[in-house]
Design a protein around this motif. Structure first.
Motif, PDB file in Angstrom:
ATOM      1  N   ALA A 452       0.823  -1.211   0.000  1.00  0.00           N
ATOM      2  CA  ALA A 452       0.000   0.000   0.000  1.00  0.00           C
ATOM      3  C   ALA A 452       0.858   1.263   0.000  1.00  0.00           C
ATOM      4  O   ALA A 452       0.433   2.313  -0.503  1.00  0.00           O
ATOM      5  N   GLN A 453       2.049   1.167   0.555  1.00  0.00           N
ATOM      6  CA  GLN A 453       2.929   2.331   0.651  1.00  0.00           C
ATOM      7  C   GLN A 453       3.839   2.509  -0.555  1.00  0.00           C
ATOM      8  O   GLN A 453       4.445   3.568  -0.721  1.00  0.00           O
ATOM      9  N   ARG A 460       1.194  -5.537  -6.830  1.00  0.00           N
ATOM     10  CA  ARG A 460      -0.179  -5.147  -6.493  1.00  0.00           C
ATOM     11  C   ARG A 460      -0.689  -4.146  -7.510  1.00  0.00           C
ATOM     12  O   ARG A 460       0.078  -3.495  -8.219  1.00  0.00           O
ATOM     13  N   LEU A 462      -3.174  -0.702  -7.534  1.00  0.00           N
ATOM     14  CA  LEU A 462      -3.707   0.265  -6.576  1.00  0.00           C
ATOM     15  C   LEU A 462      -4.367   1.413  -7.331  1.00  0.00           C
ATOM     16  O   LEU A 462      -3.779   1.974  -8.257  1.00  0.00           O
ATOM     17  N   THR A 464      -6.751   5.036  -6.678  1.00  0.00           N
ATOM     18  CA  THR A 464      -7.120   5.982  -5.625  1.00  0.00           C
ATOM     19  C   THR A 464      -8.098   7.049  -6.129  1.00  0.00           C
ATOM     20  O   THR A 464      -8.090   7.410  -7.308  1.00  0.00           O
ATOM     21  N   TYR A 496      -8.100  -4.865  -0.468  1.00  0.00           N
ATOM     22  CA  TYR A 496      -8.127  -3.947   0.667  1.00  0.00           C
ATOM     23  C   TYR A 496      -8.647  -2.585   0.203  1.00  0.00           C
ATOM     24  O   TYR A 496      -8.339  -2.134  -0.901  1.00  0.00           O
ATOM     25  N   VAL A 498      -7.950   1.136   1.492  1.00  0.00           N
ATOM     26  CA  VAL A 498      -6.981   1.784   2.370  1.00  0.00           C
ATOM     27  C   VAL A 498      -7.160   3.301   2.321  1.00  0.00           C
ATOM     28  O   VAL A 498      -7.727   3.855   1.378  1.00  0.00           O
ATOM     29  N   LEU A 500      -4.973   6.696   2.258  1.00  0.00           N
ATOM     30  CA  LEU A 500      -3.612   7.136   1.945  1.00  0.00           C
ATOM     31  C   LEU A 500      -3.509   8.652   2.047  1.00  0.00           C
ATOM     32  O   LEU A 500      -4.497   9.353   1.832  1.00  0.00           O
ATOM     33  N   TRP A 502      -0.281   6.647   3.851  1.00  0.00           N
ATOM     34  CA  TRP A 502      -0.176   5.713   4.962  1.00  0.00           C
ATOM     35  C   TRP A 502       0.517   6.372   6.148  1.00  0.00           C
ATOM     36  O   TRP A 502       1.582   6.969   6.009  1.00  0.00           O
ATOM     37  N   ASN A 513      -5.104   3.721   8.522  1.00  0.00           N
ATOM     38  CA  ASN A 513      -4.650   3.156   7.250  1.00  0.00           C
ATOM     39  C   ASN A 513      -5.614   2.175   6.588  1.00  0.00           C
ATOM     40  O   ASN A 513      -5.884   2.267   5.405  1.00  0.00           O
ATOM     41  N   MET A 562      -6.889  -1.560  -3.279  1.00  0.00           N
ATOM     42  CA  MET A 562      -5.679  -2.337  -3.565  1.00  0.00           C
ATOM     43  C   MET A 562      -6.054  -3.791  -3.833  1.00  0.00           C
ATOM     44  O   MET A 562      -6.723  -4.433  -3.017  1.00  0.00           O
TER      45      MET A 562
END
Length: 605
Positions: A452-453, A460, A462, A464, A496, A498, A500, A502, A513, A562
């Motif tokens: 995630a970071q 992965r 991701l 947003t 997930y 999340v 952000l 993070w 988070n 994610m």
């Protein structure tokens, strides 16, 4: 002088006895108050006994007896009858100890058979007559009797643990029947001298946390008369949902490699002489044949350990409690039962906090619940707010009331994906018209937090939202539809939501988070009861729910979706290298947002 002193002593003694006889529960503002005459532990009467059940789960030819203890005010010896707060557990008398060898090996391909874990015996701990001291200091001074029992096959109770089998529902039922004069109690485990609950009003409330919170629900599903109210805290309401997730073999958080047979070994602290037989019949036959660790499918074995299927006889009032960040017994466990109980027309309330495993409602809430349903005081608790949620920065004792959970003002907003891999893509309410796919490479060496970071990674995908200009309130259950293809016949699927950027370090809070999580086996895209090997490279569409949540995402944050494969904290860990390709055009997620589209547009504009 001596006679005067004796007279004074006799007067004081007589006055004390009279005060004890006259002491009764006291109520104020709809709550049971602490009564001075009930408060001194030195005046409490404590004893243990065995209650006879209707089953013989250890196969010794005799009905199993459950070990029970009682703590009650001295006034109950003089005719005072009081209601009961009852907690039962498999943990009271000791559990297995050992290292990772007690758990299943998780480093293998999905569907691959591996050796069973090392088995371990439990050494019983604890001394008679005390089974537990839980609940006593809270409830005895307020005019209740507190009762504990060890569940079947644990401690000094007869029987075999079954981890969700029928005997674990019928055992507390027998204790409640005894408290109502419908079952037999004995002073000795093997004796014939009967003991009666002459001090009981027959009104029983149950509570407890985790497994101890499961048992109140188990008892309530029998419809036993006298069980008026239950307050389960973080209860495991379905062993399938605890050890599996949408067809996927998934461990509870913090216990990678645990499964239902491991839990059986963990709690089996009963008679040594019965252990071999119990292991053969329960663990090595019923559990081994039913748990199906190879496919992760839902079957009759798991259906028989899902209390949602048994709720029809239930009539106890329900106050449910759970943490939204409980990744051991996940929040879906409480919500599914609360929702069904509400649909059945039972008195229901739900209390959610923002922390992890455990955490009962404030004593005030529990007190009002027990006062109403055990003492019969009309305090209007059934008309209180249905949902009580502890906001992110508030104390657990100060929940915010809401009309219902999920928040009635929440509306499902559908978000679509726009690619950006191996960097970060976009999450938008506008549907992507051009067909687009993105691929990730499975590698359990990277934790979800690290993925995630990462600004750039091929392990992965991701996506947003824009940065929020205002706070955004999520309340309810997010649902993802994902269209994906695998380079192998089976693949882990982890999703997930999340927040952000993070937050790291000591200042990071549990709500900073992770918004919510979900896992699935793409092989179960059609049904949880039948998995089918994937054809390499073929796309399959699957829809599943993430864990329920109620969280305010602060302005300055972004909501991120994610998608990755193996989750190092929860799933099996196959050899890295599997490719998971996601069709972005066929993938979407609905997120329940308080205020709906208007609130989201306002937050990002």
């Amino acid at each position: 002088m001596k006679k005067i002193v004796q007279s004074i002593c006799l007067f004081v003694f007589a006055f004390t006895i009279q005060a004890q006889e006259q002491a009764v529960p006291v109520f104020k503002n709809g709550e049971a108050q602490i009564v001075t005459a009930f408060k001194n532990p030195e005046n409490w009467i404590r004893h243990d006994l065995w209650v006879e059940t209707t089953f013989d789960s250890d196969g010794d030819g005799k009905l199993d007896r459950m070990h029970v203890d009682v703590t009650r005010p001295a006034q109950t010896e003089n005719g005072l009858k009081l209601p009961i707060v009852y907690e039962s557990s498999p943990y009271y008398s000791g559990v297995a100890s050992g290292g990772r060898e007690l758990f299943w090996n998780v480093k293998h391909e999905l569907g691959e058979k591996v050796p069973e874990p090392t088995r371990s015996n439990v050494k019983r701990t604890g001394k008679r007559p005390i089974i537990s001291n839980s609940q006593i200091k809270t409830w005895v001074p307020r005019g209740y009797i507190v009762v504990h029992s060890s569940s079947p096959g644990t401690g000094l109770s007869d029987g075999a643990p079954t981890v969700g089998g029928d005997n674990e529902s019928l055992a507390p039922k027998a204790v409640i029947d005894w408290l109502n004069g419908r079952a037999k109690g004995f002073s000795e485990r093997e004796g014939n001298k009967e003991v009666t609950a002459f001090w009981s009003t027959g009104k029983v409330g149950m509570t407890g946390t985790s497994y101890n919170g499961t048992i109140p629900l188990a008892a309530a599903t029998t419809g036993v008369n006298g069980l008026e109210a239950i307050i389960p805290v973080a209860p495991n309401t379905s062993y399938y949902h605890y050890y599996r997730s949408n067809g996927l073999v998934r461990s509870p958080g913090g216990y990678l490699g645990e499964d239902i047979d491991v839990l059986y070994d963990f709690i089996h602290s009963g008679k040594e002489e019965n252990r071999a037989r119990n292991n053969k019949v329960v663990r090595d036959t019923e559990i081994a044949n039913g748990m199906d660790r190879l496919s992760g499918d839902y079957n009759d074995f798991w259906a028989g350990r899902d209390y949602l299927n048994d709720m029809k006889p239930m009539k106890a009032a329900l106050l449910m409690s759970h943490g939204f960040n409980d990744w051991n017994v996940m929040p879906e466990h409480s919500y599914r039962i609360y929702k069904k109980a509400s649909e059945m027309g039972l008195p229901t309330q739900i209390y959610y906090h923002q922390n992890g495993h455990g955490g009962p409602p404030p004593v005030k809430m529990m007190n009002r619940w027990f006062t109403r349903y055990l003492h019969g005081i009309e305090n209007n608790v059934e008309n209180d707010a249905k949902a009580w949620i502890v906001r992110e920065n508030d104390k657990r004792s100060e929940p915010t009331p809401y009309k219902e959970y999920p928040n009635p003002d929440a509306k499902e907003i559908t978000f679509y994906l726009k690619g950006g891999a191996p960097r970060i893509g976009h999450l938008s309410t506008e549907k992507l018209e051009i067909k687009e796919t993105e691929t990730l490479i499975d590698n359990y060496s990277f934790s979800a937090a690290s993925l995630a970071q990462a600004d750039y990674t091929n392990h992965r995908l991701l996506y947003t939202t824009p940065i929020l200009k205002e706070d955004l309130h999520i309340s309810g259950t997010s649902v993802i539809t994902i269209k994906a293809a695998s380079s192998k016949e089976a693949v882990n699927l982890s999703v997930y939501l999340v927040s952000l950027p993070w937050s790291k370090g000591r200042r990071a809070k549990i709500t900073d988070n992770i918004i919510t999580k979900g896992w699935a086996d793409l092989q179960n895209y059609k049904s949880l009861t039948k998995s089918k090997p994937l054809k390499k490279g073929k796309f399959y569409e699957m829809t599943f729910k993430l864990q329920p949540d109620d969280q305010i995402i602060k302005k300055g944050q972004q909501i991120g979706l994610m998608i990755f494969s193996s989750d190092s904290e929860y799933t099996l860990l196959p050899k890295p290298g599997t490719e998971l390709t996601v069709d972005l055009t066929g993938t979407k997620i609905t997120i329940p947002i308080v205020g709906g589209q208007d609130a989201f547009k306002k937050a990002i504009n």
